[in-house]
Enzyme design. Structure first.
Site, mmCIF file in Angstrom:
data_model
loop_
_atom_site.group_PDB
_atom_site.id
_atom_site.type_symbol
_atom_site.label_atom_id
_atom_site.label_comp_id
_atom_site.label_asym_id
_atom_site.label_seq_id
_atom_site.Cartn_x
_atom_site.Cartn_y
_atom_site.Cartn_z
ATOM 1 N N GLU A 16 3.794 -1.492 1.860
ATOM 2 C CA GLU A 16 2.642 -0.775 1.320
ATOM 3 C C GLU A 16 1.505 -0.660 2.325
ATOM 4 O O GLU A 16 0.803 0.350 2.353
ATOM 5 C CB GLU A 16 2.173 -1.444 0.031
ATOM 6 C CG GLU A 16 3.044 -1.160 -1.155
ATOM 7 C CD GLU A 16 4.445 -1.762 -1.085
ATOM 8 O OE1 GLU A 16 4.644 -2.750 -0.352
ATOM 9 O OE2 GLU A 16 5.345 -1.234 -1.756
ATOM 10 N N HIS A 56 6.825 -5.885 -11.849
ATOM 11 C CA HIS A 56 6.986 -4.481 -12.206
ATOM 12 C C HIS A 56 6.351 -4.152 -13.554
ATOM 13 O O HIS A 56 6.734 -3.201 -14.218
ATOM 14 C CB HIS A 56 8.471 -4.082 -12.249
ATOM 15 C CG HIS A 56 9.225 -4.386 -10.996
ATOM 16 N ND1 HIS A 56 9.744 -5.621 -10.759
ATOM 17 C CD2 HIS A 56 9.516 -3.636 -9.927
ATOM 18 C CE1 HIS A 56 10.354 -5.625 -9.588
ATOM 19 N NE2 HIS A 56 10.213 -4.420 -9.065
#
Length: 175
Positions: A6, A76
């Site tokens: 990321e 998640h």
């Protein structure tokens, strides 16, 4: 599956945005954004302020978020809108319908600041009717149901839950 990095994704978006493009990147899940938080908060979000408006960083980061689904557990399943909303210079979108998503993404593409675009995973798997009203963008609330007694403000998955609660209250005589 793409490699997870990321910080590199946000760094590449910053470079593209500073050079005059409007990049739209997807981060696989909002849960993974922590490694890129520093770049967002201290570089992208502050660039316009630090350059007295001479430079801008109009990058958009689309990230699935939230729970209500089997599996994933604590991974998640995060929704980090409160964290992002406290970064000056960053706009946050968390639509509650496909109609909202289209309007907010279109509005985000017109802006010159970084946008965090959170897509509730639960809503990605639902069917919705086609929109019947003109889309609204940032800074404009959508009134889903009017009443006299209670006001509920919500976004993302919470709109669906709020409308269900309002329907129950209505059956009890609460508007």
């Amino acid at each position: 599956n793409s490699p997870l990095d990321e910080a590199t994704i946000v760094g590449a978006a910053a470079g593209l945005a500073i050079s005059g493009l409007k990049p739209i990147f997807e981060i696989q899940f909002v849960d993974f954004f922590g490694t890129a938080y520093n770049q967002l908060a201290n570089q992208l979000a502050t660039l316009r302020w630090r350059s007295a408006g001479a430079w801008r960083c109009p990058a958009i980061f689309i990230m699935p978020c939230g729970g209500y689904l089997p599996a994933g557990g604590p991974w998640h399943s995060q929704s980090s809108e409160a964290l992002f909303a406290h970064i000056p210079g960053v706009l946050v979108a968390c639509p509650s319908t496909p109609h909202d998503a289209v309007a907010l993404l279109d509005a985000a593409c017109q802006l010159n600041d970084p946008v965090i675009f959170l897509l509730p995973k639960h809503l990605l798997r639902r069917k919705f009717p086609a929109p019947s009203a003109a889309p609204q963008g940032f800074g404009v609330a959508s009134v889903r149901r009017e009443g006299e007694d209670v006001t509920i403000v919500s976004w993302g998955n919470g709109v669906e839950v709020s409308l269900a609660a309002a329907a129950e209250l209505n059956e009890q005589g609460v508007s």
